[in-house]
Write a protein that holds these residues in place. Structure first.
Motif: not given
Length: 327
Positions: A69-70, A95-98, A106-110, A224-228
């Motif tokens: 989370l950032t 970056p998977i969501g804003y 949200l960022v997913q570490a690879l 799921k969607y990258g956004a609310a």
């Protein structure tokens, strides 16, 4: 990734650092949940001219799979993201969501971060609460701070929170820093340096923190969607400020909705839909109440002593942004 991309080059004075004996939890373990974040953004990205093409800040590990989370402005339109854990290991991230409304990203570490997950707090933090505001870098970057206020906040870039958290003293690397409260849990994410943390006219340097309470209702959507999963707010493309409790346009997004409609820097917003407008917070709330993105925003503005009527066709802010690409 080189060292110049991972450290801000600062440290607190010894007296300002959080110390293990000051808290009732394992501070060392909590600080291991912090990661350094470095993002690279294409030069032709919409936000490049505003936020820069290289952004450095912090992230907080909130999931066993390496979910971080950032604060979203660090990763908006990012083409490349690097994360560095407490042991100095660097891994790439995606970056998977804003969420524009809260500002969370949200960022997913690879790759494996080998960092403990920081749990969310669920107690009410009142003014006077002793907390730790921490960035990546261990004790040298963990600040002993105090919650000095909780109140509504309006930002010049069409952003507002009904209740933000304000802390003092100011953390110099606030972006994505963790607000750690009772039990060593996460109570918010650092967003801004502010000069009115106490809320009055006298200068009081501190940080504005986005409360973690705003994340759980939208977390599944972001994953799921990258956004609310809500209707996007109408966006005008203005930068505005309060002047004597009246919104004044201080800048415009070039070729944005307001610019195309004929709004000018210096215009004073008097009315919206024929009704008087108060301060900046009232302005934004009234615009958002009109309807979703695409709604018409009819403004009455004062310009150089003359009153004009201007109608803005709003858009979805996300339509201006580059989508992330997985390399």
């Amino acid at each position: 990734m080189t060292d110049e991309h991972t450290d801000a080059g600062w440290a607190f004075a010894e007296a300002d650092r959080a110390k293990p004996e000051q808290v009732d939890y394992d501070l060392d373990r909590v600080l291991q949940s912090m990661v350094a974040l470095h993002a690279e953004i294409p030069e032709d990205a919409f936000t490049a001219g505003i936020l820069g093409t290289e952004r450095v800040g912090n992230g907080i590990v909130i999931g066993d799979s390496g979910l971080v989370l950032t604060i979203g402005y660090l990763t908006t339109e990012a083409e490349t993201i690097w994360l560095r854990n407490h042991a100095g290991t660097a891994v790439s991230g995606y970056p998977i969501g804003y969420d524009f409304e809260t500002g969370f990203g949200l960022v997913q570490a690879l790759g494996p971060l080998n960092a403990p997950v920081l749990e969310f707090g669920n107690k009410n933090l009142s003014a006077g609460a002793k907390v730790v505001v921490a960035g990546h870098g261990g004790y040298e970057h963990a600040l002993a701070a105090t919650v000095v206020g909780k109140r509504a906040f309006a930002g010049y870039w069409e952003y507002a929170l009904d209740e933000a958290i304000f802390t003092m003293p100011a953390h110099p690397n606030w972006g994505g820093a963790a607000l750690i409260g009772p039990g060593g849990k996460l109570y918010g994410v650092g967003s801004l340096f502010v000069q009115n943390a106490l809320g009055g006219e006298q200068r009081s340097d501190g940080n504005m923190i986005v409360p973690i309470d705003l994340l759980p209702p939208i977390l599944d959507d972001l994953l799921k969607y990258g956004a609310a999963n809500r209707r996007p707010r109408p966006w005008m493309g203005v930068y505005a400020a309060d002047v004597s409790d009246q919104p004044v346009i201080v800048g415009l997004v070039e070729e944005g909705p307001a610019h195309r409609a004929g709004l000018h820097p210096g215009d004073i917003v008097l009315q919206l839909k024929g009704s008087p407008i108060g301060d900046l917070l009232d302005f934004y709330r009234t615009v958002w109440d009109i309807g979703p993105a695409g709604a018409l925003i009819p403004l009455t503005v004062a310009r150089e002593g003359r009153v004009s009527e201007i109608t803005i066709r709003s858009i979805d802010r996300s339509s201006m942004l580059k989508s992330p690409k997985l390399h």
